[in-house]
Design a protein around this motif. Structure first.
Motif, PDB file in Angstrom:
ATOM      1  N   ASN A 114       0.808  -1.230   0.000  1.00  0.00           N
ATOM      2  CA  ASN A 114       0.000   0.000   0.000  1.00  0.00           C
ATOM      3  C   ASN A 114       0.840   1.279   0.000  1.00  0.00           C
ATOM      4  O   ASN A 114       0.356   2.345   0.361  1.00  0.00           O
ATOM      5  N   GLN A 115       2.101   1.172  -0.371  1.00  0.00           N
ATOM      6  CA  GLN A 115       2.937   2.363  -0.463  1.00  0.00           C
ATOM      7  C   GLN A 115       2.770   3.017  -1.835  1.00  0.00           C
ATOM      8  O   GLN A 115       2.756   4.240  -1.933  1.00  0.00           O
ATOM      9  N   ALA A 116       2.651   2.198  -2.867  1.00  0.00           N
ATOM     10  CA  ALA A 116       2.461   2.729  -4.224  1.00  0.00           C
ATOM     11  C   ALA A 116       1.572   1.769  -5.013  1.00  0.00           C
ATOM     12  O   ALA A 116       1.728   0.552  -4.936  1.00  0.00           O
ATOM     13  N   TRP A 117       0.643   2.360  -5.745  1.00  0.00           N
ATOM     14  CA  TRP A 117      -0.257   1.581  -6.606  1.00  0.00           C
ATOM     15  C   TRP A 117      -0.055   2.007  -8.048  1.00  0.00           C
ATOM     16  O   TRP A 117       0.411   3.103  -8.327  1.00  0.00           O
ATOM     17  N   ALA A 134      -9.667  -2.372 -16.831  1.00  0.00           N
ATOM     18  CA  ALA A 134      -8.990  -1.416 -15.951  1.00  0.00           C
ATOM     19  C   ALA A 134      -8.609  -2.155 -14.671  1.00  0.00           C
ATOM     20  O   ALA A 134      -9.424  -2.887 -14.104  1.00  0.00           O
ATOM     21  N   ALA A 135      -7.369  -1.986 -14.217  1.00  0.00           N
ATOM     22  CA  ALA A 135      -6.898  -2.702 -13.032  1.00  0.00           C
ATOM     23  C   ALA A 135      -6.031  -1.788 -12.172  1.00  0.00           C
ATOM     24  O   ALA A 135      -5.299  -0.943 -12.691  1.00  0.00           O
ATOM     25  N   VAL A 136      -6.133  -1.990 -10.849  1.00  0.00           N
ATOM     26  CA  VAL A 136      -5.275  -1.295  -9.886  1.00  0.00           C
ATOM     27  C   VAL A 136      -4.395  -2.358  -9.249  1.00  0.00           C
ATOM     28  O   VAL A 136      -4.885  -3.365  -8.731  1.00  0.00           O
ATOM     29  N   ILE A 144      -3.431  -7.701  -7.665  1.00  0.00           N
ATOM     30  CA  ILE A 144      -4.463  -6.869  -8.275  1.00  0.00           C
ATOM     31  C   ILE A 144      -5.459  -6.515  -7.174  1.00  0.00           C
ATOM     32  O   ILE A 144      -6.115  -7.383  -6.602  1.00  0.00           O
ATOM     33  N   LEU A 145      -5.552  -5.224  -6.881  1.00  0.00           N
ATOM     34  CA  LEU A 145      -6.433  -4.765  -5.817  1.00  0.00           C
ATOM     35  C   LEU A 145      -7.870  -4.629  -6.309  1.00  0.00           C
ATOM     36  O   LEU A 145      -8.815  -4.875  -5.566  1.00  0.00           O
TER      37      LEU A 145
END
Length: 155
Positions: A114-117, A134-136, A144-145
């Motif tokens: 959770n520092q960088a996405w 679309a993916a995070v 993949i969040l």
């Protein structure tokens, strides 16, 4: 633009308009019957195989007993306004005039979740158009969040 009945010679009219005299005298030739039949077959094949270029179409026509050169098929495809559907190069080039933002995470060391996405939008070619994905993604764990599929780029 060029008036053949005008008292000013065609040569002078072409000079005034800054066009080549060859354009002024050119008379287009009608498309031959043979080419019209070939174009009809190309149109049918293109509907069935939209990914096929002139090389594949030449092979498919050869299987049907039609002999035509690849360059001639390419010329007819250009005349008809059809082209093979495939991913083109340089799809990520910015449009002229768009601002290029600096990369702010260049010197950041990612050491925890959770520092960088990262966010990515990709398109997946389907039989009748595209599906957009679309993916995070979390950079550290590479998990993949969240992801969404859509048939349009709208919200």
């Amino acid at each position: 633009m060029i008036d053949r009945e005008h008292k000013l010679p065609i040569r002078r009219q072409a000079e005034v308009l800054s066009i080549s005299r060859g354009v002024a005298y050119y008379k287009p030739r009608p498309v031959s019957e043979q080419d019209l039949l070939l174009m009809q077959k190309l149109d049918e094949l293109h509907l069935n195989y939209p990914f096929a270029g002139s090389r594949i179409l030449r092979g498919l026509l050869h299987q049907q007993g039609v002999d035509a050169g690849r360059l001639h098929i390419g010329t007819l495809m250009k005349k008809m306004g059809i082209e093979a559907i495939y991913r083109k190069r340089n799809t990520s080039k910015p449009a002229p005039g768009h601002r290029i933002y600096p990369y702010l995470l260049r010197s950041l060391m990612v050491t925890r979740p959770n520092q960088a996405w990262a966010m990515d939008i990709s398109y997946i070619p389907m039989a009748r158009g595209f599906v957009y994905l679309a993916a995070v993604v979390d950079w550290f764990s590479r998990k993949i969040l969240s992801w969404r599929l859509s048939i349009t780029m709208d919200v």
